[in-house]
Design an enzyme around this catalytic site. Sequence first.
Site, mmCIF file in Angstrom:
data_model
loop_
_atom_site.group_PDB
_atom_site.id
_atom_site.type_symbol
_atom_site.label_atom_id
_atom_site.label_comp_id
_atom_site.label_asym_id
_atom_site.label_seq_id
_atom_site.Cartn_x
_atom_site.Cartn_y
_atom_site.Cartn_z
ATOM 1 N N GLY A 64 94.611 13.800 67.061
ATOM 2 C CA GLY A 64 93.551 13.512 66.103
ATOM 3 C C GLY A 64 92.204 13.215 66.720
ATOM 4 C CB SER A 65 89.635 10.941 65.384
ATOM 5 O OG SER A 65 88.452 10.335 65.817
ATOM 6 C CB SER A 66 86.874 11.960 69.946
ATOM 7 O OG SER A 66 85.854 11.784 68.974
ATOM 8 N N GLY A 67 88.044 9.147 68.256
ATOM 9 C CA GLY A 67 87.949 7.693 68.134
ATOM 10 C C GLY A 67 89.223 6.982 68.561
#
Lengths: 139, 425
Positions: A64-67
Site C-alpha cells: 500500500g501507501s508510502s505512508g
Amino acid sequence: MSTIVLHGRKVVGGVSEGEALVTRETVSGWGGFDPRTGKVVETRHELCGISLKDKVLVFPGAKGSSGWSQYFHLARLAGTAPKAILYNRTTTKVALGAVVMRVPAVTDFDSDPLDIIETGDWVKVDADRGVVEITKKSA
Amino acid sequence: MKLTDDEQRMLDGGEGPAVHRAMDLLVRYGEALGAERLVPVNNVCGTFVAAGPMIREFASKGNDAIFSEFNLDSTERVEMPQVKAYTCHLVMGIDSKHPEMNQGLEETVRIQKEGEKFFGAKGVNMLATCTPYQVGNVPVMGEHCAWMESSAVIYCNAVLGARTNTEGRESTGAASITGRIPYFGLHIPENRVATHLIDVKVPVDDMMDWGILGYAIGEMVEEDIPAFRGLVAQPNMIKLKHFGAAAASSGGVEMYHIPGVTPETRSEEYAFGGRAPLTTLVYGEAERRIAYEKLNSTAKSHDVDFIMLGCPHNSIEQVGLAARLLEGRRLSANTSLWVFTPRALKEVADRSGYTALIEAAGGHVLTDTCPAISRIMPKDTKVVATDSAKQAHYLPAITGVQAWFGSVADCVEAAVSGRWNGGLR
C-alpha cells in the site's frame, strides 16, 4: 515445553519478546492501520479490528501507501507499536518502517516463520544475533 | 554499507548536525534493506509540512522539531539546512484557500501556511499534489529519484522509466538534504524486469476499465512486476495514472510493463529480460467482476451524499470533462461534489471557465489534498461515490463511510440525482 529456533538476518537490532500475532496477508500502514489505537482498519483484512500493540507481528511484508513508515513511526510515539516484527519480503516500506519503529526486526529466515509460528505462541527475538525462539502455546 | 569519502564526511558531521542525522538514518535504512551502497539523487518528492491530522499535534514544537522527528527520525532537534537535491512537496493536509474544507480548522490552516513558508524558504517546492508529473516534475528515463506517494512512484517507474523505490517521509527528508538514497530495488536495472505475465482477455479501454484492472492486478501480484499481453487500446496519462494508483492500493506494485507503451518494454520478451515468466495469470470477465465487487463491497445505501472526483489529482482534461457533464445542470440538494486538481491546474481551470461551470452546478474545485489524506468531507457524509479505485479502497477504512466506485459519468449522475445508479457495463 518445546521450543523451535529460527535464524534470520538482522534488520533492526535489539532484544524483545511477546505473544505472536501471525497473518499471511500483507499489512498496510497509512489507510490500513490506526496508530492511535494500534488496530488494523483495512476493511477486508483478516486482522481488521485487531491491535498490533505489544505483539510480535509475523507477516509476509508491507503493502500500500508510502505512508507506511510514517504510520508505524506515529505508533512508536503513541505507544501502540508491536514489540518486534518478523517478515519475509524486504521492501523499502517495511524496512524503513522497522527502522523508524525502532523495534527488533528480523527477515530472510532459514525456514518460513509463517509456517512455524502461530498466533498466541510466545516468541523471543534476539535481532542482533538473528535468532528467534518460539514456544508453542499448545506445547 | 560502503560509503564514499563525501558520504563518510556527511555521516561524521562535516556538513552539520542535520546532515549527520540524515546520513545516520540512510545508513540504518540501507543496512535494514541489505543495500551495499547509496546512489546520488537529485529529484526528491516528499512530505514536510505538519499536514496530517496526527502530526499536527506535534506542530507546537516548531518546524525544525517536526523535520527532525518525522523527516530524519531524529529525537534530537536539529536545524533544517537548505535542501541539497531538487525537492518537491506532495499533498498537504488541507486546502487552505477553500473554506468549504475548513469547517472550523483555522488553527490547521495557520500551521500549514507557516509550514509552507518555513519549508519553502529551505528550498522545498510547494507543488502540493500527489501528481508532481502533472505540474512540471517529469523525470527522464533512467533518472534516479527518491519519491513518496505510491501512485506517483509507479507512474515514475513504469510510464517515465525513471527509477525510484516507494520511499517514506523519513527517507525523502534525509534524501532532500544529502542527495542520497539506498541503491536498492528499482534503482538496479536487473530488478526492473517483469516477473508475472498477465493475459488480458477482456477489452480495457475507458478509465473505469483501467482502474478495475489495476485493482485486480494489485491483489494478484502484490509486490511483483507484471507484464501485460492483450492490452490493445492505446492508454493515455489519465488511464495509466488511475491504473497505477489502483494497483499500488490493493497491492504494492511499483513497476509494470506494457509492450509498445511503457518505455522499458520494446516487446514481451524484453519485459522479462530474456527469462520465462514465473507465472502466467488470466484477467478475464470473472476477474474483472470480482475486482469491481470488491471495490464496491462497503456500499449498502443507494442514497449518495458526497461525490469525490480527482484521486489521484485530476488533469486539466478531467476537470474539463466534469465541467462539460455538469453544464446547465444542478446538484441534488442532498449531495456535495468536490473535484480535486493540483493548484497550478486550478489556475488553468479558472481561466478556461471549468471552475465556473462546476460551481454553477453547485460543486467545488479543490486543491492541495484529498478526503483520504485530510479526513475532511462534507458534514455528515455517510455514502461516497468516486471514480477512483484508490479512494474507494481507502476512504471506508480511514473514515468509516460507504463507497461506490464507478465511471465519471455515473458519479456526475449520482451528484445530480442523489442516487447511485452506476454499474459494471
